[in-house]
Design a protein around this motif. Structure first.
Motif, PDB file in Angstrom:
ATOM      1  N   ASN A  76       0.828  -1.215   0.000  1.00 34.20           N
ATOM      2  CA  ASN A  76       0.000   0.000   0.000  1.00 34.20           C
ATOM      3  C   ASN A  76       0.858   1.259   0.000  1.00 34.20           C
ATOM      4  OD1 ASN A  76      -2.380  -1.444   0.055  1.00 34.20           O
ATOM      5  ND2 ASN A  76      -2.790  -1.101   2.222  1.00 34.20           N
ATOM      6  N   GLU A  77       1.875   1.255   0.850  1.00 41.61           N
ATOM      7  CA  GLU A  77       2.749   2.419   0.966  1.00 41.61           C
ATOM      8  C   GLU A  77       3.468   2.701  -0.358  1.00 41.61           C
ATOM      9  OE1 GLU A  77       2.880   4.469   3.326  1.00 41.61           O
ATOM     10  OE2 GLU A  77       2.430   3.500   5.240  1.00 41.61           O
ATOM     11  N   ILE A  78       3.927   1.650  -1.019  1.00 38.47           N
ATOM     12  CA  ILE A  78       4.614   1.829  -2.306  1.00 38.47           C
ATOM     13  C   ILE A  78       3.646   2.396  -3.336  1.00 38.47           C
ATOM     14  CG2 ILE A  78       5.855   0.701  -4.175  1.00 38.47           C
ATOM     15  CD1 ILE A  78       6.751  -1.429  -2.166  1.00 38.47           C
ATOM     16  N   THR A  79       2.449   1.813  -3.407  1.00 42.24           N
ATOM     17  CA  THR A  79       1.453   2.298  -4.361  1.00 42.24           C
ATOM     18  C   THR A  79       1.110   3.754  -4.099  1.00 42.24           C
ATOM     19  OG1 THR A  79       0.484   0.081  -4.579  1.00 42.24           O
ATOM     20  CG2 THR A  79      -0.873   1.943  -5.280  1.00 42.24           C
ATOM     21  N   ASN A  80       0.918   4.083  -2.845  1.00 44.29           N
ATOM     22  CA  ASN A  80       0.587   5.449  -2.463  1.00 44.29           C
ATOM     23  C   ASN A  80       1.670   6.428  -2.935  1.00 44.29           C
ATOM     24  OD1 ASN A  80      -0.821   7.540  -1.257  1.00 44.29           O
ATOM     25  ND2 ASN A  80      -0.029   7.142   0.782  1.00 44.29           N
ATOM     26  N   THR A  81       2.928   6.042  -2.710  1.00 44.01           N
ATOM     27  CA  THR A  81       4.048   6.897  -3.117  1.00 44.01           C
ATOM     28  C   THR A  81       4.138   7.020  -4.631  1.00 44.01           C
ATOM     29  OG1 THR A  81       5.308   6.280  -1.134  1.00 44.01           O
ATOM     30  CG2 THR A  81       6.551   7.192  -2.981  1.00 44.01           C
ATOM     31  N   GLN A  82       3.993   5.899  -5.327  1.00 42.17           N
ATOM     32  CA  GLN A  82       4.120   5.897  -6.788  1.00 42.17           C
ATOM     33  C   GLN A  82       2.993   6.673  -7.461  1.00 42.17           C
ATOM     34  OE1 GLN A  82       7.224   5.189  -6.977  1.00 42.17           O
ATOM     35  NE2 GLN A  82       7.071   3.704  -8.631  1.00 42.17           N
ATOM     36  N   VAL A  83       1.775   6.549  -6.941  1.00 39.99           N
ATOM     37  CA  VAL A  83       0.640   7.291  -7.504  1.00 39.99           C
ATOM     38  C   VAL A  83       0.905   8.791  -7.415  1.00 39.99           C
ATOM     39  CG1 VAL A  83      -1.786   7.909  -7.140  1.00 39.99           C
ATOM     40  CG2 VAL A  83      -1.106   5.518  -7.118  1.00 39.99           C
ATOM     41  N   LYS A  84       1.461   9.242  -6.299  1.00 40.54           N
ATOM     42  CA  LYS A  84       1.751  10.666  -6.119  1.00 40.54           C
ATOM     43  C   LYS A  84       2.924  11.111  -6.987  1.00 40.54           C
ATOM     44  CE  LYS A  84       0.198  10.759  -1.278  1.00 40.54           C
ATOM     45  NZ  LYS A  84       0.648  10.888   0.129  1.00 40.54           N
ATOM     46  N   GLN A  85       4.010  10.323  -6.969  1.00 44.38           N
ATOM     47  CA  GLN A  85       5.206  10.718  -7.705  1.00 44.38           C
ATOM     48  C   GLN A  85       4.983  10.725  -9.214  1.00 44.38           C
ATOM     49  OE1 GLN A  85       8.405   8.128  -6.434  1.00 44.38           O
ATOM     50  NE2 GLN A  85       8.892   9.395  -4.643  1.00 44.38           N
ATOM     51  N   GLN A  86       4.236   9.733  -9.704  1.00 42.95           N
ATOM     52  CA  GLN A  86       4.011   9.612 -11.146  1.00 42.95           C
ATOM     53  C   GLN A  86       2.700  10.252 -11.587  1.00 42.95           C
ATOM     54  OE1 GLN A  86       4.513   5.502 -12.405  1.00 42.95           O
ATOM     55  NE2 GLN A  86       6.149   5.174 -10.907  1.00 42.95           N
ATOM     56  N   ASP A  87       1.956  10.775 -10.596  1.00 44.14           N
ATOM     57  CA  ASP A  87       0.660  11.405 -10.866  1.00 44.14           C
ATOM     58  C   ASP A  87      -0.224  10.473 -11.707  1.00 44.14           C
ATOM     59  OD1 ASP A  87      -1.316  13.315 -10.698  1.00 44.14           O
ATOM     60  OD2 ASP A  87      -0.625  14.415 -12.476  1.00 44.14           O
ATOM     61  N   LEU A  88      -0.344   9.231 -11.248  1.00 52.27           N
ATOM     62  CA  LEU A  88      -1.166   8.256 -11.967  1.00 52.27           C
ATOM     63  C   LEU A  88      -2.635   8.628 -11.864  1.00 52.27           C
ATOM     64  CD1 LEU A  88       0.589   4.957 -10.807  1.00 52.27           C
ATOM     65  CD2 LEU A  88       0.953   6.227 -12.930  1.00 52.27           C
ATOM     66  N   GLN A  89      -3.360   8.383 -12.951  1.00 52.61           N
ATOM     67  CA  GLN A  89      -4.774   8.714 -12.994  1.00 52.61           C
ATOM     68  C   GLN A  89      -5.555   7.511 -13.522  1.00 52.61           C
ATOM     69  OE1 GLN A  89      -5.999  11.740 -12.013  1.00 52.61           O
ATOM     70  NE2 GLN A  89      -3.956  12.625 -11.642  1.00 52.61           N
ATOM     71  N   GLY A  90      -6.763   7.329 -13.024  1.00 56.01           N
ATOM     72  CA  GLY A  90      -7.651   6.289 -13.543  1.00 56.01           C
ATOM     73  C   GLY A  90      -7.388   4.912 -12.976  1.00 56.01           C
ATOM     74  N   GLU A  91      -8.431   4.108 -12.961  1.00 59.18           N
ATOM     75  CA  GLU A  91      -8.343   2.779 -12.358  1.00 59.18           C
ATOM     76  C   GLU A  91      -7.361   1.841 -13.042  1.00 59.18           C
ATOM     77  OE1 GLU A  91     -11.297  -0.999 -11.403  1.00 59.18           O
ATOM     78  OE2 GLU A  91     -12.144   1.025 -11.424  1.00 59.18           O
TER      79      GLU A  91
END
Length: 283
Positions: free
Chosen positions: A208-223
């Protein structure tokens, strides 16, 4: 916490235990050192909080916190009298509860003073139970944080559940959240994590922590994109575990975390009744 750390902490606390009229007690200035507080003024604030907690629990503060004086050696080989406090087991427990849980010694003390026996093997078992509950709480927090981050990116509750289940499938070798619940006989109405062993709870939290960080750093959008990232992170965590012969889906179910929490709280609530008071002989 590593076994050798527990062993050393157990020895430290045992060496400082004292007795008077059959009642065990510890001195506050020695406990200060044991719990890793460098300055008395900071530790004194923790003691004050513990006294308030004692009073709120309906216990007489003077039964558990007794002012005493003792002589200490000075550098000039002379002695000076300083104020100290004799503390019952219950008083020490309350101090640990109000201390900094990030300190290993404080985390250990919460268990050491909560149990009536001082046998190391029983304390180790209790420490492992507390560690599992703390891991479960941390997983709840990381999941909530991830949910908030994904909501900002247009992921609703059903979408978040789908992402988590896909992550579980990657962690558990193809078994979805529901599949693992069936495998471990977890009731449909209960979270899977409440019945997982500590190592698996920490694995889910790490992913979860890795995903949370990566979503923010890479600005991932969408499911789709976020789902792929979460699957990858869980797969990487699984690889790390299996390389060490830990297969998450093969680990047995652990005790219901809610039941465990109630049991530990119940034991702690009995502590003031089971702790002899200072200045009174045990009958």
């Amino acid at each position: 916490m590593k076994k050798e750390v527990i062993h050393q902490l157990h020895k430290n606390f045992e060496d400082c235990a004292r007795q008077k009229d059959g009642v065990e007690y510890w001195l506050a200035r020695e406990l200060q050192v044991l719990l890793g507080y460098k300055e008395w003024r900071n530790f004194d604030l923790v003691i004050d909080k513990a006294k308030v907690a004692c009073e709120k629990a309906g216990q007489a503060v003077l039964d558990h916190f007794v002012d005493v004086n003792k002589m200490v050696e000075l550098g000039s080989q002379s002695q000076r009298e300083v104020e100290d406090i004799a503390l019952t087991r219950y008083a020490c427990y309350l101090i640990a509860q109000n201390g900094d849980p990030r300190k290993d010694a404080v985390a250990f003390a919460m268990t050491y003073f909560a149990v009536q026996t001082r046998k190391q093997e029983l304390i180790e078992t209790r420490m492992a139970e507390w560690e599992r509950l703390r891991a479960r709480e941390k997983l709840t927090l990381s999941q909530k944080e991830l949910s908030g981050v994904l909501f900002e990116r247009g992921i609703d509750s059903p979408g978040f559940s789908r992402i988590l289940s896909r992550g579980d499938a990657a962690l558990f070798g193809g078994l979805t959240t529901q599949g693992m619940k069936q495998r471990l006989a977890v009731p449909d109405s209960r979270p899977l994590a409440d019945f997982l062993p500590t190592i698996t709870i920490k694995a889910k939290d790490f992913a979860n922590e890795i995903t949370n960080t990566q979503v923010k750093q890479q600005d991932l959008q969408g499911e789709p994109g976020i789902s792929r990232e979460h699957i990858k992170n869980n797969r990487d965590v699984r690889k790390l575990l299996t390389q060490r012969d830990i297969v998450p889906e093969d680990l047995p179910a652990a005790e219901d975390a809610k039941k465990l929490e109630r049991r530990l709280k119940s034991e702690a609530q009995k502590l003031p009744r089971l702790t002899p008071k200072l200045g009174r002989k045990r009958r």
